[in-house]
Motif scaffolding. Structure first.
Motif, PDB file in Angstrom:
ATOM      1  N   UNK A 157     -66.052  17.683 -54.696  1.00 44.67           N
ATOM      2  CA  UNK A 157     -66.750  16.772 -53.783  1.00 44.67           C
ATOM      3  C   UNK A 157     -66.429  17.077 -52.313  1.00 44.67           C
ATOM      4  N   UNK A 158     -65.120  17.206 -52.017  1.00 43.69           N
ATOM      5  CA  UNK A 158     -64.766  17.350 -50.591  1.00 43.69           C
ATOM      6  C   UNK A 158     -63.942  18.593 -50.275  1.00 43.69           C
ATOM      7  N   UNK A 159     -63.707  19.454 -51.258  1.00 41.63           N
ATOM      8  CA  UNK A 159     -62.954  20.680 -51.012  1.00 41.63           C
ATOM      9  C   UNK A 159     -61.452  20.464 -51.075  1.00 41.63           C
ATOM     10  N   UNK A 160     -60.687  21.538 -50.822  1.00 41.80           N
ATOM     11  CA  UNK A 160     -59.221  21.458 -50.856  1.00 41.80           C
ATOM     12  C   UNK A 160     -58.660  22.278 -51.995  1.00 41.80           C
ATOM     13  N   UNK A 161     -57.334  22.240 -52.103  1.00 43.63           N
ATOM     14  CA  UNK A 161     -56.640  23.008 -53.128  1.00 43.63           C
ATOM     15  C   UNK A 161     -56.358  22.080 -54.323  1.00 43.63           C
ATOM     16  N   UNK A 162     -56.736  22.510 -55.533  1.00 36.48           N
ATOM     17  CA  UNK A 162     -56.648  21.609 -56.701  1.00 36.48           C
ATOM     18  C   UNK A 162     -55.214  21.150 -56.954  1.00 36.48           C
ATOM     19  N   UNK A 163     -54.246  22.083 -56.852  1.00 37.58           N
ATOM     20  CA  UNK A 163     -52.853  21.704 -57.124  1.00 37.58           C
ATOM     21  C   UNK A 163     -52.366  20.652 -56.123  1.00 37.58           C
ATOM     22  N   UNK A 164     -52.729  20.866 -54.850  1.00 33.74           N
ATOM     23  CA  UNK A 164     -52.304  19.915 -53.808  1.00 33.74           C
ATOM     24  C   UNK A 164     -52.949  18.545 -54.004  1.00 33.74           C
ATOM     25  N   UNK A 165     -54.249  18.559 -54.302  1.00 35.10           N
ATOM     26  CA  UNK A 165     -54.969  17.289 -54.492  1.00 35.10           C
ATOM     27  C   UNK A 165     -54.406  16.573 -55.717  1.00 35.10           C
ATOM     28  N   UNK A 166     -54.108  17.326 -56.781  1.00 35.47           N
ATOM     29  CA  UNK A 166     -53.559  16.701 -57.990  1.00 35.47           C
ATOM     30  C   UNK A 166     -52.197  16.054 -57.685  1.00 35.47           C
ATOM     31  N   UNK A 167     -51.361  16.783 -56.936  1.00 34.08           N
ATOM     32  CA  UNK A 167     -50.033  16.246 -56.605  1.00 34.08           C
ATOM     33  C   UNK A 167     -50.172  14.961 -55.778  1.00 34.08           C
ATOM     34  N   UNK A 168     -51.128  14.961 -54.848  1.00 33.19           N
ATOM     35  CA  UNK A 168     -51.291  13.781 -53.995  1.00 33.19           C
ATOM     36  C   UNK A 168     -51.839  12.589 -54.795  1.00 33.19           C
ATOM     37  N   UNK A 169     -52.727  12.870 -55.742  1.00 32.55           N
ATOM     38  CA  UNK A 169     -53.273  11.807 -56.606  1.00 32.55           C
ATOM     39  C   UNK A 169     -52.164  11.203 -57.477  1.00 32.55           C
ATOM     40  N   UNK A 170     -51.332  12.082 -58.048  1.00 35.03           N
ATOM     41  CA  UNK A 170     -50.246  11.615 -58.926  1.00 35.03           C
ATOM     42  C   UNK A 170     -49.264  10.751 -58.131  1.00 35.03           C
ATOM     43  N   UNK A 171     -48.964  11.184 -56.898  1.00 36.04           N
ATOM     44  CA  UNK A 171     -48.017  10.440 -56.063  1.00 36.04           C
ATOM     45  C   UNK A 171     -48.590   9.069 -55.665  1.00 36.04           C
ATOM     46  N   UNK A 172     -49.888   9.030 -55.322  1.00 35.06           N
ATOM     47  CA  UNK A 172     -50.506   7.747 -54.933  1.00 35.06           C
ATOM     48  C   UNK A 172     -50.550   6.807 -56.148  1.00 35.06           C
ATOM     49  N   UNK A 173     -50.899   7.358 -57.328  1.00 32.19           N
ATOM     50  CA  UNK A 173     -50.908   6.523 -58.545  1.00 32.19           C
ATOM     51  C   UNK A 173     -49.507   5.963 -58.818  1.00 32.19           C
ATOM     52  N   UNK A 174     -48.480   6.793 -58.588  1.00 33.91           N
ATOM     53  CA  UNK A 174     -47.109   6.347 -58.844  1.00 33.91           C
ATOM     54  C   UNK A 174     -46.775   5.163 -57.922  1.00 33.91           C
ATOM     55  N   UNK A 175     -47.099   5.309 -56.650  1.00 32.12           N
ATOM     56  CA  UNK A 175     -46.819   4.219 -55.696  1.00 32.12           C
ATOM     57  C   UNK A 175     -47.610   2.961 -56.079  1.00 32.12           C
ATOM     58  N   UNK A 176     -48.894   3.136 -56.420  1.00 33.33           N
ATOM     59  CA  UNK A 176     -49.746   1.978 -56.728  1.00 33.33           C
ATOM     60  C   UNK A 176     -49.313   1.289 -58.027  1.00 33.33           C
ATOM     61  N   UNK A 177     -48.747   2.071 -58.964  1.00 35.45           N
ATOM     62  CA  UNK A 177     -48.382   1.506 -60.275  1.00 35.45           C
ATOM     63  C   UNK A 177     -47.002   0.869 -60.265  1.00 35.45           C
ATOM     64  N   UNK A 178     -46.162   1.236 -59.291  1.00 38.94           N
ATOM     65  CA  UNK A 178     -44.786   0.752 -59.313  1.00 38.94           C
ATOM     66  C   UNK A 178     -44.501  -0.306 -58.244  1.00 38.94           C
ATOM     67  N   UNK A 179     -45.493  -0.639 -57.419  1.00 39.34           N
ATOM     68  CA  UNK A 179     -45.236  -1.681 -56.402  1.00 39.34           C
ATOM     69  C   UNK A 179     -45.053  -3.024 -57.122  1.00 39.34           C
ATOM     70  N   UNK A 180     -44.362  -3.951 -56.443  1.00 39.27           N
ATOM     71  CA  UNK A 180     -44.069  -5.214 -57.130  1.00 39.27           C
ATOM     72  C   UNK A 180     -45.269  -6.161 -57.125  1.00 39.27           C
ATOM     73  N   UNK A 181     -46.072  -6.138 -56.061  1.00 37.50           N
ATOM     74  CA  UNK A 181     -47.214  -7.057 -55.982  1.00 37.50           C
ATOM     75  C   UNK A 181     -48.486  -6.390 -56.515  1.00 37.50           C
ATOM     76  N   UNK A 182     -49.052  -6.963 -57.571  1.00 37.15           N
ATOM     77  CA  UNK A 182     -50.352  -6.504 -58.111  1.00 37.15           C
ATOM     78  C   UNK A 182     -50.418  -5.004 -58.392  1.00 37.15           C
ATOM     79  N   UNK A 183     -49.473  -4.469 -59.175  1.00 35.44           N
ATOM     80  CA  UNK A 183     -49.527  -3.031 -59.443  1.00 35.44           C
ATOM     81  C   UNK A 183     -50.763  -2.639 -60.260  1.00 35.44           C
ATOM     82  N   UNK A 184     -51.126  -1.367 -60.135  1.00 31.50           N
ATOM     83  CA  UNK A 184     -52.215  -0.827 -60.956  1.00 31.50           C
ATOM     84  C   UNK A 184     -51.771  -0.856 -62.411  1.00 31.50           C
TER      85      UNK A 184
END
Ligand code: CDP
Ligand code: CDP
Length: 223
Positions: A157-184
């Protein structure tokens, strides 16, 4: 006809929530709300004002003060067109910190509930819609796909390096899933739709088969 029908779509980054949510809304003649765009818009305002995304009170004040318009023309923050910038690297890198702020969440949830009241239902997409914002939604979906597939779709969709984008997605999911208020998380009563290997049309068709029967009296009341 679809008066108070509320469809909640949650799931991790890049799973297809927006694409599929928009298509389902259009098929059902419902309005569509991308709540991720709201957290991104607050983050845009925070960065633009030079506020540290971790400065709890200052960030909360920005969220409470901003004029936020999301419509077919784009996303407008205090009258400034932020449609492109909210998808950029800077906002994407800070949005999880801003979204972990409880005062920000409380303000956004109020605005989301008002929006649904105003529009008489709709398709609402995010991370906590089925768990917190509309736990009584008529249909609650958890849309997901493998991190690799999600990264490949984003790169297509928007270009970039697949490994880098995957790492950034995994890191954002980790933060969103482990926060105390309303986690994913997969909300109670939600149905998981794994879109790995499914086209957009297939996902939309599948979701449309899950709707409660027309006229069913167990439709939720929008409060
Ligand atoms: O489009 P993408 O899946 O990458 O993310 P998004 O839906 O635009 O959401 C951006 C960020 O906003 C997420 O990573 C969450 O940190 C936050 N978010 C949230 O906390 N709660 C929501 N209901 C929606 C988004
Ligand atoms: O909203 P979310 O971050 O969950 O994902 P999206 O922005 O709707 O979708 C990310 C990308 O995946 C878009 O380019 C979609 O066109 C694509 N996609 C796909 O190729 N196949 C699907 N079944 C769903 C989405």
């Amino acid at each position: 006809m679809n008066g108070a029908l509320v469809i909640a779509i949650d799931g991790p980054a890049g799973a297809g929530k927006s694409t599929v949510g928009r298509a389902v809304a259009s098929q059902l003649d419902l309005e569509y709300l991308d709540t991720g765009a709201m957290y991104r818009a607050v983050t845009f305002a925070v960065l633009r004002r030079g506020v540290d995304p971790h400065a709890t009170d200052e960030v909360a004040r920005v969220a409470e003060a901003i004029d936020l318009v999301i419509d077919d023309d784009g996303v407008f923050v205090d009258g400034v067109d932020a449609t492109v910038d909210i998808r950029g690297r800077e906002v994407t890198g800070s949005v999880s910190a801003v979204a972990a702020n409880s005062a920000v969440r409380s303000e956004m949830v109020d605005r989301q509930r008002s929006w649904v009241l105003e529009h008489g239902g709709g398709v609402i997409e995010g991370r906590d819609i089925g768990s917190v914002v509309f736990p009584d939604a008529d249909l609650k979906l958890f849309v997901t796909a493998s991190p690799r597939i999600r990264a490949e779709r984003r790169v297509a969709e928007i270009g970039g390096d697949v490994d880098e984008v995957e790492a950034s997605i995994i890191e954002r999911d980790r933060k969103d899933s482990t926060r105390s208020d309303s986690p994913l998380l997969e909300a109670d009563g939600s149905t998981t739709v794994d879109t790995t290997g499914m086209s957009i049309d297939e996902v939309v068709a599948h979701i449309l088969t899950m709707l409660p029967a027309e006229g069913a009296d167990d439709r939720s009341t929008v409060r």
